[in-house]
Enzyme design. Structure first.
Site, PDB file in Angstrom:
ATOM      1  N   THR A 126     -30.551 -22.928 -14.175  1.00  0.00           N
ATOM      2  CA  THR A 126     -31.883 -23.157 -13.614  1.00  0.00           C
ATOM      3  C   THR A 126     -32.914 -22.532 -14.542  1.00  0.00           C
ATOM      4  O   THR A 126     -32.728 -21.409 -14.990  1.00  0.00           O
ATOM      5  CB  THR A 126     -31.985 -22.514 -12.209  1.00  0.00           C
ATOM      6  OG1 THR A 126     -30.965 -23.053 -11.367  1.00  0.00           O
ATOM      7  CG2 THR A 126     -33.343 -22.767 -11.579  1.00  0.00           C
ATOM      8  N   THR A 164     -29.645 -27.725 -12.134  1.00  0.00           N
ATOM      9  CA  THR A 164     -30.597 -27.898 -11.091  1.00  0.00           C
ATOM     10  C   THR A 164     -30.498 -26.969  -9.932  1.00  0.00           C
ATOM     11  O   THR A 164     -29.427 -26.647  -9.459  1.00  0.00           O
ATOM     12  CB  THR A 164     -30.515 -29.298 -10.527  1.00  0.00           C
ATOM     13  OG1 THR A 164     -30.787 -30.163 -11.560  1.00  0.00           O
ATOM     14  CG2 THR A 164     -31.446 -29.543  -9.430  1.00  0.00           C
TER      15      THR A 164
END
Length: 177
Positions: free
Chosen positions: A168, A7
């Protein structure tokens, strides 16, 4: 069990608008487990946006607790953030939760941690997670040097981050107020 990395969450406040965005990747060790996780959501009848980095189960527990704090404090994001951080730090069970939160309403933005941090940015930009520093840098440059709105800034900054950070991806969820 291996640590779950994942994340990047980014919030940008500019010209009276706020947006919060996150990528969709969840990784365990060196394996991508999911590409389409939703780590940004609306709370308190859509008036608050929250995003998390860290353990999903822990984050959902914190989302629920934060929303309860919002209700208790009449929708005051600052008061709810401080109360959540206080309880998170002092409660023996909550202390074990591993996540960071970004919470925003139309007027305020905060990063909340389990160590008691409640941070409001000077420049309207907050970022957390494995790609947080990349996203923060890109977003600050875009805020200062372009006329882009917050959603456009998040899109560009998160795509830059996804090109750099292996935890990511380019599958973005962006919420605006």
């Amino acid at each position: 069990m291996e640590t779950i990395h994942a994340t990047t969450i980014l919030s940008v406040r500019k010209n009276g608008k706020i947006a919060v965005g996150g990528d969709g990747q969840v990784s365990m060790g060196n394996t991508v487990m999911k590409h389409t996780a939703k780590k940004v959501r609306r709370l308190y009848n859509g008036k608050v946006i929250a995003g998390f980095a860290g353990s999903a189960a822990d984050a959902f527990t914190l989302f629920e607790l934060f929303e309860k704090k919002l209700i208790e404090h009449g929708g005051s994001v600052s008061r709810a953030a401080v109360e959540l951080a206080r309880e998170w730090r002092m409660d023996r069970m909550l202390r074990r939760l591993e996540a960071l939160l970004i919470v925003c309403d139309a007027n305020e933005s905060f990063l909340i941690s389990g160590t008691g941090d409640v941070i409001s940015p000077d420049d309207g930009v907050l970022a957390i997670g494995s790609g947080g520093n990349f996203a923060l840098s890109a977003a600050r440059a875009l805020v200062e040097n372009t006329d882009l709105d917050p959603k456009e800034i998040i899109t560009k900054a998160m795509n830059i981050t996804a090109d750099i950070c292996i935890y990511t991806n380019h599958n973005l969820v962006i919420e605006e107020l």
